[in-house]
Design an enzyme around this catalytic site. Structure first.
Site, mmCIF file in Angstrom:
data_model
loop_
_atom_site.group_PDB
_atom_site.id
_atom_site.type_symbol
_atom_site.label_atom_id
_atom_site.label_comp_id
_atom_site.label_asym_id
_atom_site.label_seq_id
_atom_site.Cartn_x
_atom_site.Cartn_y
_atom_site.Cartn_z
ATOM 1 N N GLY A 151 51.870 30.369 43.560
ATOM 2 C CA GLY A 151 50.704 29.328 43.370
ATOM 3 C C GLY A 151 52.073 27.623 43.106
ATOM 4 O O GLY A 151 53.104 27.375 43.630
ATOM 5 N N GLY A 152 50.878 26.961 42.812
ATOM 6 C CA GLY A 152 51.595 25.043 42.771
ATOM 7 C C GLY A 152 52.604 25.525 41.371
ATOM 8 O O GLY A 152 53.820 24.835 42.120
ATOM 9 N N ALA A 153 52.837 26.355 40.436
ATOM 10 C CA ALA A 153 53.917 26.325 39.621
ATOM 11 C C ALA A 153 55.589 26.809 40.720
ATOM 12 O O ALA A 153 56.042 26.447 40.293
ATOM 13 C CB ALA A 153 54.150 27.060 38.165
ATOM 14 N N GLY A 168 54.665 35.003 40.662
ATOM 15 C CA GLY A 168 53.721 33.869 40.973
ATOM 16 C C GLY A 168 54.052 32.962 42.406
ATOM 17 O O GLY A 168 54.692 33.102 43.358
ATOM 18 N N SER A 224 49.909 21.698 25.830
ATOM 19 C CA SER A 224 50.559 20.653 26.292
ATOM 20 C C SER A 224 51.738 19.456 25.611
ATOM 21 O O SER A 224 50.710 19.262 24.412
ATOM 22 C CB SER A 224 50.232 19.783 27.262
ATOM 23 O OG SER A 224 51.369 18.226 28.370
ATOM 24 N N LYS A 225 53.176 19.553 25.459
ATOM 25 C CA LYS A 225 53.503 19.383 24.327
ATOM 26 C C LYS A 225 54.425 17.172 25.330
ATOM 27 O O LYS A 225 54.500 17.364 24.866
ATOM 28 C CB LYS A 225 54.953 19.895 24.209
ATOM 29 C CG LYS A 225 54.164 21.116 23.355
ATOM 30 C CD LYS A 225 56.215 21.363 23.164
ATOM 31 C CE LYS A 225 55.528 22.860 21.513
ATOM 32 N NZ LYS A 225 54.864 23.319 21.125
ATOM 33 N N LYS A 282 47.945 20.964 40.805
ATOM 34 C CA LYS A 282 49.386 20.352 41.274
ATOM 35 C C LYS A 282 49.382 19.826 42.707
ATOM 36 O O LYS A 282 49.958 19.368 43.453
ATOM 37 C CB LYS A 282 50.445 21.339 40.447
ATOM 38 C CG LYS A 282 51.074 20.876 39.201
ATOM 39 C CD LYS A 282 52.223 22.316 39.331
ATOM 40 C CE LYS A 282 52.546 21.427 37.730
ATOM 41 N NZ LYS A 282 53.648 22.038 37.117
ATOM 42 N N ASP A 325 59.215 19.271 38.666
ATOM 43 C CA ASP A 325 59.488 20.311 37.895
ATOM 44 C C ASP A 325 60.875 21.157 38.234
ATOM 45 O O ASP A 325 61.155 21.938 37.669
ATOM 46 C CB ASP A 325 58.057 21.129 38.498
ATOM 47 C CG ASP A 325 57.070 20.612 37.637
ATOM 48 O OD1 ASP A 325 57.362 20.212 36.453
ATOM 49 O OD2 ASP A 325 56.581 21.356 37.831
ATOM 50 N N MET A 353 57.860 29.530 32.733
ATOM 51 C CA MET A 353 58.220 28.518 33.177
ATOM 52 C C MET A 353 57.266 28.011 32.152
ATOM 53 O O MET A 353 56.909 26.820 32.312
ATOM 54 C CB MET A 353 57.660 28.113 33.965
ATOM 55 C CG MET A 353 58.547 28.830 35.253
ATOM 56 S SD MET A 353 57.897 28.357 37.358
ATOM 57 C CE MET A 353 57.211 26.390 37.707
#
Ligand code: ATR
Length: 274
Positions: free
Chosen positions: A133-135, A131, A20-21, A71, A107, A219
């Protein structure tokens, strides 16, 4: 239980979290706007993450980001939800106030802001999301609201079906099996699977949906090209992006929720490159 230093008031919770940044970005914002706060990353336990987040807020935490794989799972600790968190069914930002904990999702707005800034998106574009999922959840609503048509595919197709049904009331959205993809033209393909982080993708995308102009957006991000980016480049796409722009923009929206200041983001990109 985790022990927190007094001025550690912000954190990102995820598992894994080493990549993570967010700490770099938010500590940059805090310094720039003269806040004496620190933002750290916390690798939360998959079993006890809710307790760990609550513990953080009970010990002086003011705000948090939530990432993979939590998430969709932090709703139960929220007192209030923003509209975009409610609609997306996914939370990436928490804020503690005197009422309790607010759950938000930045997001989607972060991705849309980046796509617009880079001049990559137009109304009526066909967007394929890989995908479910949550993303994926987090980005569908703003893209539909912007006027795009969304197609969604997933390794477990049932999940794509459920997601497309759920968002149908907001615009054009359809789920597609892998063997139906080639019948459609997509201007943008977005990777919202966690495949690059955990292991290699078992979602085998047909090569004939790519051409030189196809905009491919992961993403996620890494220090080098992600697996998805490599694949897209190999398949001929000339417009391939990682999720750094989205990350910085979602962070800016989270920072705004926490501080009421919308930070300038241009200098963050240079800082991250260093
Ligand atoms: P998140 O909430 O962060 O999106 P998630 O709910 O676990 O995390 O969803 C991860 C997404 O990545 C899912 O769409 C998942 O596919 P399944 O629904 O079939 O599990 C996808 N994914 C994860 N690993 C994958 C892999 N190796 N190949 C292809 N898809 C993968």
């Amino acid at each position: 239980m985790l022990n927190f230093n007094k001025n550690i008031c912000y954190a990102v919770f995820g598992n894994p979290i080493n990549h993570s940044k967010s700490p770099k970005i938010h500590n940059f914002f805090f310094k720039k706007y003269n806040f004496n706060e620190k933002y750290i990353r916390i690798c939360a336990s998959k079993q006890f993450f809710l307790k760990e987040i609550l513990n953080f807020f009970e010990n002086g935490g003011k705000g948090a980001n939530i990432t993979l794989p939590f998430k969709e799972k932090v709703f139960s600790i929220c007192t209030v939800l923003t509209k975009r968190a409610q609609i997306s069914g996914s939370i990436n930002t928490l804020k503690k106030n005197n009422i309790g904990i607010i759950g938000d999702n930045t997001d989607g707005i972060g991705l849309l802001t980046d796509l617009k800034y880079k001049n990559l998106i137009s109304k009526n574009d066909n967007i394929l999301i890989l995908g479910a999922g949550g993303a994926a959840r987090g980005i569908i609503y703003p893209l539909l609201k912007f006027g795009c048509n969304i197609y969604i595919t997933n390794r477990t197709i049932q999940k794509a079906k459920i997601l497309s049904k759920e968002f149908l009331k907001f615009g054009y959205i359809k789920y597609l099996k892998l063997n139906q993809l080639h019948k459609n033209k997509f201007q943008i393909i977005i990777n919202a699977t966690s495949a690059g982080i955990s292991d290699h993708s078992s979602l085998v995308i047909p090569s004939n949906i790519f051409n030189q102009k196809t905009i491919c957006y992961d993403m996620f991000y890494g220090n080098t090209d992600t697996n998805f980016m490599k694949l897209c480049k190999n398949l001929g796409s000339k417009k391939v992006y990682n999720g750094i722009g989205m990350l910085v923009n979602q962070a800016a929206h989270s920072f705004f929720l926490w501080t009421d200041i919308f930070p300038k983001i241009n200098d963050v990109f240079n800082f991250l490159k260093k």
